[in-house]
Design an enzyme around this catalytic site. Structure first.
Site, short mmCIF file in Angstrom:
data_model
loop_
_atom_site.label_atom_id
_atom_site.label_comp_id
_atom_site.label_asym_id
_atom_site.label_seq_id
_atom_site.Cartn_x
_atom_site.Cartn_y
_atom_site.Cartn_z
N ASP A 43 -11.84 -10.87 0.22
CA ASP A 43 -13.07 -11.01 1.01
C ASP A 43 -14.14 -10.14 0.36
O ASP A 43 -13.83 -9.24 -0.42
CB ASP A 43 -12.88 -10.73 2.52
N ASN B 108 2.44 -5.39 -2.92
CA ASN B 108 1.04 -5.70 -2.62
C ASN B 108 0.25 -4.41 -2.44
O ASN B 108 0.74 -3.47 -1.83
CB ASN B 108 1.02 -6.50 -1.31
N GLU C 110 -5.80 -10.98 -0.61
CA GLU C 110 -6.61 -10.67 0.58
C GLU C 110 -8.10 -10.69 0.26
O GLU C 110 -8.86 -9.82 0.70
CB GLU C 110 -6.20 -9.30 1.15
N HIS D 223 -10.24 -6.66 -1.53
CA HIS D 223 -11.29 -6.48 -0.51
C HIS D 223 -12.49 -5.87 -1.23
O HIS D 223 -12.47 -4.71 -1.60
CB HIS D 223 -10.81 -5.54 0.60
N GLU E 221 0.81 -1.24 0.00
CA GLU E 221 0.00 0.00 0.00
C GLU E 221 0.84 1.28 0.00
O GLU E 221 0.63 2.16 0.82
CB GLU E 221 -0.97 -0.01 1.19
O1 9MR Z 1 -6.64 -7.64 9.09
C1 9MR Z 1 -5.63 -6.81 9.67
C2 9MR Z 1 -6.14 -6.20 10.95
O2 9MR Z 1 -6.35 -7.21 11.91
C3 9MR Z 1 -5.17 -5.16 11.46
O3 9MR Z 1 -5.72 -4.51 12.57
C4 9MR Z 1 -4.86 -4.15 10.36
C5 9MR Z 1 -3.80 -3.14 10.79
O4 9MR Z 1 -2.56 -3.74 10.90
O5 9MR Z 1 -4.39 -4.82 9.21
C6 9MR Z 1 -5.28 -5.72 8.68
O6 9MR Z 1 -4.71 -6.32 7.54
C7 9MR Z 1 -4.48 -5.45 6.43
C8 9MR Z 1 -3.27 -5.93 5.71
O7 9MR Z 1 -2.17 -5.94 6.58
C9 9MR Z 1 -2.96 -5.06 4.51
N1 9MR Z 1 -4.09 -4.96 3.63
C10 9MR Z 1 -5.33 -4.58 4.25
C11 9MR Z 1 -5.62 -5.51 5.42
C12 9MR Z 1 -6.96 -5.15 6.02
O8 9MR Z 1 -6.92 -3.87 6.57
#
Ligand code: 9MR
Length: 580
Positions: free
Chosen positions: A261, A194, A259, A230, A148
């Site tokens: 969903d 990613n 990822e 997502h 990101e």
């Molecule tokens: O699912 C993850 C959540 O539990 C955490 O609080 C959050 C912050 O670290 O990150 C979420 O995972 C993210 C991933 O690392 C990067 N892409 C988006 C995901 C969903 O926010």
């Protein structure tokens, strides 16, 4: 099996032949990974643990490799949490994906408020990457090195690694540095960039593409692009997704869906409707199928397993239920459709795949109606069928379509669709199951609604809207330069006017052609136009209709809306007739 049958009754996509196999068994014979992000703190939940073990051949920690968890202080690494996932994966023969070395967030305050110089920050990053990647070298096969980094406009986001204070270097140089550091720590690991919202062609994915192209040209060690995926019930533009995958593939990069969903607009605990679950199932399937269509796309990974443990309700209040298993670990329609999509050469019929071939409307169909079904036919080119002794074949290029077991006469097979006529014999039913077979392999079944007539008009552009396809009485094509004259007869072409008595759906219409059994009416600019004749078009398959109308004498000049009506059903809106 009971609920599958239930789904068939309510006009939703469902899985006909539950294979009984798990997701990972479904892909077992192929070098393809079906993965999930794991909340490692929940691995003590045995149902959760078993689901992961049975269904997936790849795992990735949701949070346990983030700085926040791994680096409580500058001097310490807490590997224990992640190590339990490594043990689990090893014991169960699963691949491990690493997430993430540079993320958008998830940093401890010692790092963010440490007032480090560029040189110090660069050294902190180097040590971190070398320690973490080095430790799991040979065990983690692929890393999300940077996650990101770009915003929706394709600009680099402000981050400590880029500019406050940065690790030195402008633009994507910090990303390049991270990739080089990771490569040095494990030369065999596949290194991914990613991102989210970059799944389709847009400013953000353009920027990522430019970076990837630059990296490839200069030999920066990048091996893949992760598309997070997502989604919500708006789904995704599949064509654009596939074009995006194709352009990264053309650079020699792998693509992985990292990822996946699909959140539903229901608060936690509330039951989604069956139609929401069905749409969600379609979206899971089309994403997986888009990935499988490209040899460069090597993994589909969901962002979790069960709705019991999901980031969605916290981050998108009022939404939930985004994963293939519900909060009681029961498989949802999304699970079955995902599994079906993963089957070798699965033919998937989606909601909206079956359309009127004239209007392209998704609506109840009628006997004889010319239809187009969007499906991967595995054909290499396009091939129109040829009638034999005056009848169209019901199998062409290995493709057959059955409605309630009755084969449909086929007019053409293209790579991504088949054009056919709905068979006669369905008209007495309220709905029938439809299935396509490609070289003997059956698709899932979709339940299709039936009605007596379902008129649609062909248009000049062939896309179901704009100027109608029509001839004036002198045989000339009507268009703006040759508008219809008020008071004249005009011949229109359509389909869906219902079963024609004394005929067969597969037959080439004789001359004189059989006439419509239902009264057809027409309106132009809201005034009724006399229908002089309606029936089959001689020489074409019986379901191709010819409708001769008289343009009202009083009609002013202009491009006017035109519609047919049979009973209470009208042809599509948006069709016009140019009148002088
Ligand atoms: O699912 C993850 C959540 O539990 C955490 O609080 C959050 C912050 O670290 O990150 C979420 O995972 C993210 C991933 O690392 C990067 N892409 C988006 C995901 C969903 O926010």
């Amino acid at each position: 099996m009971a609920w599958l049958h239930y789904f068939s009754l309510i006009n939703l996509i469902f899985c006909v032949c539950a294979s009984g196999q798990s997701l990972r068994q479904t892909v077992a014979s192929r070098p393809f990974r079906i993965g999930t992000a794991v909340d490692v703190s929940r691995l003590g939940d045995l149902t959760y643990r078993n689901l992961i073990r049975n269904e997936f051949n790849q795992v990735q920690p949701e949070n346990e490799l983030k700085w926040m968890v791994l680096r409580p202080s500058a001097a310490t690494y807490t590997f224990t949490k992640f190590d339990s996932l490594v043990d689990f994966a090893t014991a169960n023969g699963m691949s491990l994906r690493g997430h993430v070395l540079i993320g958008e967030s998830g940093y401890p305050s010692w790092l963010t408020t440490g007032n480090f110089s560029q040189a110090q920050l660069r050294e902190i990053l180097r040590q971190h990457i070398s320690t973490v990647v080095g430790r799991y070298s040979g065990r983690i096969y692929a890393w999300d090195v940077v996650n990101e980094a770009f915003d929706g406009a394709g600009q680099l986001k402000a981050t400590q690694w880029l500019s406050h204070p940065g690790i030195g270097g402008a633009g994507t140089q910090y990303i390049e540095t991270a990739f080089r550091m990771a490569h040095e720590a494990d030369p065999n690991a596949l290194l991914f960039y990613n991102d989210t919202n970059a799944e389709t062609l847009n400013a953000q994915s353009d920027a990522i593409y430019r970076m990837a192209l630059d990296f490839k040209q200069r030999g920066v060690p990048i091996h893949g692009i992760g598309l997070q995926m997502h989604l919500d019930l708006n789904g995704i533009d599949i064509r654009s997704l596939e074009q995006n995958i194709a352009r990264f593939a053309a650079l020699g990069l792998q693509v992985q869906i990292t990822e996946l969903d699909v959140r539903l607009p229901v608060p936690v605990g509330a039951a989604p409707t069956l139609s929401q679950l069905s749409l969600q199932a379609d979206i899971y399937a089309i994403v997986a199928q888009s990935c499988l269509r490209s040899p460069a796309c090597t993994a589909v990974q969901t962002w979790g397993v069960t709705d019991r443990y999901s980031w969605i309700p916290d981050f998108f209040p009022g939404t939930s239920a985004a994963l293939p298993f519900d909060s009681n670990y029961a498989a949802k329609p999304a699970y079955y459709s995902l599994r079906r999509a993963l089957e070798p050469s699965a033919q998937l019929l989606m909601r909206g795949a079956l359309r009127d071939n004239a209007s392209f409307a998704v609506a109840p169909i009628s006997a004889g109606q010319i239809l187009v079904l969007f499906v991967n036919t595995q054909a290499t080119g396009s091939s129109a069928s040829t009638p034999i002794s005056g009848f169209y074949p019901t199998r062409w290029q290995g493709v057959e379509v059955h409605f309630d077991g009755i084969p449909a006469p086929i007019l053409a097979v293209h790579r991504d669709c088949v054009v056919m006529a709905a068979p006669y014999g369905i008209e007495s039913k309220a709905s029938v199951p439809a299935v396509v077979r490609v070289n003997g392999q059956a698709s899932n079944v979709v339940e299709v609604e039936i009605r007596a007539a379902s008129p649609g008009l062909f248009t000049a552009a062939g896309n179901g809207t704009g100027t109608v396809l029509a001839h004036s009485s002198d045989g000339r094509l009507i268009d703006r330069s040759n508008p219809a004259r008020a008071g004249d007869l005009v011949t229109l072409y359509g389909t869906g006017i219902g079963r024609l008595p004394g005929s067969s759906a597969a037959a080439v219409a004789s001359s004189p052609a059989p006439q419509a059994q239902f009264p057809v009416s027409a309106t132009i600019l809201g005034s009724s136009a006399e229908v002089q004749w309606a029936g089959a078009l001689s020489g074409a398959i019986v379901g191709t209709s010819k409708i001769v109308i008289r343009v009202p004498a009083s009609l002013p000049g202009g491009e006017h809306p035109l519609q047919l009506r049979i009973g209470s059903v009208s042809s599509q809106a948006g069709v016009t007739l140019p009148v002088r």
